[in-house]
Scaffold this active site. Structure first.
Site, mmCIF file in Angstrom:
data_model
loop_
_atom_site.group_PDB
_atom_site.id
_atom_site.type_symbol
_atom_site.label_atom_id
_atom_site.label_comp_id
_atom_site.label_asym_id
_atom_site.label_seq_id
_atom_site.Cartn_x
_atom_site.Cartn_y
_atom_site.Cartn_z
ATOM 1 N N GLU A 172 50.230 34.770 60.267
ATOM 2 C CA GLU A 172 49.140 34.391 60.284
ATOM 3 C C GLU A 172 49.118 32.938 61.073
ATOM 4 O O GLU A 172 48.778 31.659 60.480
ATOM 5 C CB GLU A 172 48.578 34.413 58.923
ATOM 6 C CG GLU A 172 48.362 35.759 58.260
ATOM 7 C CD GLU A 172 47.504 35.370 56.654
ATOM 8 O OE1 GLU A 172 47.339 34.121 56.440
ATOM 9 O OE2 GLU A 172 47.678 36.657 56.427
ATOM 10 N N GLU A 353 49.287 42.891 54.870
ATOM 11 C CA GLU A 353 48.786 42.645 53.361
ATOM 12 C C GLU A 353 47.652 43.449 53.552
ATOM 13 O O GLU A 353 46.995 43.049 54.576
ATOM 14 C CB GLU A 353 48.570 40.841 53.676
ATOM 15 C CG GLU A 353 49.664 40.338 53.936
ATOM 16 C CD GLU A 353 49.703 38.604 53.890
ATOM 17 O OE1 GLU A 353 48.798 38.649 53.814
ATOM 18 O OE2 GLU A 353 50.824 38.342 54.329
HETATM 19 C C1 PNW Z 1 47.358 35.625 53.254
HETATM 20 N N1 PNW Z 1 40.962 34.197 54.654
HETATM 21 O O1 PNW Z 1 47.083 34.093 53.090
HETATM 22 C C2 PNW Z 1 48.612 35.172 53.150
HETATM 23 O O2 PNW Z 1 50.043 35.824 54.270
HETATM 24 C C3 PNW Z 1 49.194 35.239 51.605
HETATM 25 O O3 PNW Z 1 50.763 33.832 51.521
HETATM 26 C C4 PNW Z 1 48.281 34.648 50.645
HETATM 27 O O4 PNW Z 1 49.141 35.227 49.654
HETATM 28 C C5 PNW Z 1 47.388 35.877 50.756
HETATM 29 O O5 PNW Z 1 46.602 35.811 51.891
HETATM 30 C C6 PNW Z 1 45.804 35.472 50.108
HETATM 31 O O6 PNW Z 1 45.250 35.011 50.151
HETATM 32 C C7 PNW Z 1 46.190 33.950 54.163
HETATM 33 O O7 PNW Z 1 40.328 32.917 55.094
HETATM 34 C C8 PNW Z 1 44.968 32.866 53.560
HETATM 35 O O8 PNW Z 1 40.463 34.425 54.954
HETATM 36 C C9 PNW Z 1 43.104 32.959 53.530
HETATM 37 C C10 PNW Z 1 42.285 33.543 54.282
HETATM 38 C C11 PNW Z 1 43.350 35.338 54.395
HETATM 39 C C12 PNW Z 1 44.132 34.851 54.257
#
Ligand code: PNW
Length: 446
Positions: A172, A353
């Protein structure tokens, strides 16, 4: 709430990569062991006020010590694929120089344990835990860090390349840009829009250099990027909303997809950033050739849609989960998967994910009833199945996450796991969703 019947109505292809995902800093703990250096998440989480309750990943789910038990949990679930990340500061404490063999040995044990249990390893090279020494030298604002990343990737390929069939480069990049450098609520905690997009370019460059390192080293594994994609929809029927949505999509999705898969940054985003922006000035001849080095697959992470108004702000359209940024909209999974295939051609995709946090508690009878997770995963898997039926070359689906873990700025308050972690005792308790997922995997579908 109906449980799935043993014979699946929605069958997934034979060999489908039923999986679950984690990342190093979120589960490992053992922050000071076996020569591990410090990462920006150690620094950030130990800074007062940065994470909920001051939580850190010092212990997390103690996976570094309990990995064998966790491997048995994965086997009991019937997982076919396990996505984890490698901690750069375990491999190179300061982010450069001689590798730390004890750090590499941990991942060797993990990978061997996966193979012994018939589970395919999928390793992410970078899931946000940048060595602090490299941050001190400028972090991802420094182009040099992309070259250090390629050296680190080369070390890891040399140590594990024969045993890891699928590599993902950078987890990401957009979240690093948006949370690390725009909102500042993730490490390194900056609020610096000019720096943010230069960081985006260097993350993309690092991705391409790692792909090149794998090919140059004669690696046999497959490799690709891991993007969190957000389907962007206009909030209303106005032409203004449509136009604003297009640019929003540029920043959320095309900035990363276009550069990696077509070798061009999107014109609208470049124009919006402007020729004097640090990013545009930081693009050198040949960079886009590196960034668009051919990949073997694209990893897609989907959590939420975004609805955009004419003035470029966002509105909420669907109920949210316990994560305030997450609107629950399973059709978004179909939309984003079919869109990637339509716009970028038949490159294999895997969902790396998808999941949500639920308010889980351990009941007196020792069970954890997370009915909301079952509903969420069922609906998103059904949407992924529709995408398959529409011709998307989807290879796998990894639930975020295998275990409850350190949810970054949210600390341990949000529980994202299929398996409950009782932190005081580190006892693992498979939630109702884990039992459900085991049956889905055994049946080959829903
Ligand atoms: C992901 N959004 O992060 C990460 O890859 C993981 O480490 C994390 O634990 C998981 O999603 C849950 O949050 C994100 O704002 C952070 O859309 C923010 C977003 C999406 C994914």
């Amino acid at each position: 709430e109906s449980e799935p019947s043993p014979v699946a109505d929605l069958r997934f292809p034979p060999g489908f990569g039923w999986g679950a995902a984690t990342s190093a800093y979120q589960i490992e703990g053992a922050a000071k062991e076996d020569g591990r250096g410090e990462s920006i998440w150690d620094t950030f989480s130990r800074t007062p006020g940065r994470t909920r309750n001051g939580d850190t990943g010092d212990v997390a789910a103690d996976h570094y010590h309990r990995y064998a038990e966790d491997l048995d949990l994965m086997r009991d679930l019937g997982l076919k694929s396990y996505r984890f990340s490698i901690s750069w500061p375990r491999v190179q404490a300061d982010g450069s120089g001689v590798p730390n063999q004890r750090g590499l040995d941990f991942y060797r044990r993990l990978v061997d344990g996966l193979h012994e249990r018939g589970i395919a390893p999928m390793a992410t090279l970078f899931h946000w835990d940048l060595p602090q020494a490299l941050q001190d030298a400028g972090g991802w604002e420094s182009r040099e860090v992309a070259y250090r990343f390629a050296d680190y990737a080369d070390i890891v390929f040399g140590a594990l390349g024969d045993r890891v069939p699928v590599w993902l480069t950078i987890n990401e990049p957009k979240t690093v840009v948006q949370n690390g450098y725009l909102s500042g609520h993730h490490a390194p905690g900056h609020r610096a829009p000019q720096a943010a997009y230069l960081v985006a370019h260097h993350l993309q460059l690092a991705h391409g250099l790692a792909v090149r390192a794998l090919r140059d080293g004669g690696g046999t594994g497959r490799i690709g990027p891991a993007f969190n994609l957000h389907p962007c929809y206009p909030a209303d029927d106005s032409p203004g909303a449509a136009e604003a949505t297009r640019l929003y999509d540029g920043y959320e999705n095309r900035l990363y997809l276009d550069s990696a898969l077509t070798g061009r940054y999107p014109d609208d985003v470049l124009a919006d950033l402007g020729p004097d922006s640090r990013m545009v000035r930081g693009i050198r001849d040949g960079d886009l050739d590196v960034i668009s080095a051919p990949v073997d697959l694209v990893a897609v992470q989907y959590y939420t849609p975004i609805y955009v108004t004419a003035d470029g702000t966002t509105v909420r359209r669907w109920p949210t989960s316990e994560a305030d940024w997450q609107q629950i909209h399973p059709d978004g999974m179909y939309d984003i998967l079919t869109r990637v295939t339509r716009d970028y051609g038949p490159v294999p995709l895997t969902v790396t994910e998808n999941g949500l946090p639920t308010p889980d508690t351990l009941a007196a009878d020792g069970t954890v009833d997370d009915a909301g997770r079952i509903r969420f995963l069922r609906d998103h898997l059904a949407a992924a199945h529709r995408a398959l039926a529409a011709g998307v070359p989807l290879e796998g689906f990894h639930v975020w996450s295998l275990l409850d873990n350190f949810e970054w700025a949210e600390g341990y308050d949000q529980r994202w796991g299929l398996v409950y972690v009782d932190y005081p005792t580190q006892r693992r308790v498979p939630k109702r969703s884990a039992h459900w997922y085991r049956e889905v995997i055994a049946a080959g579908g829903l």
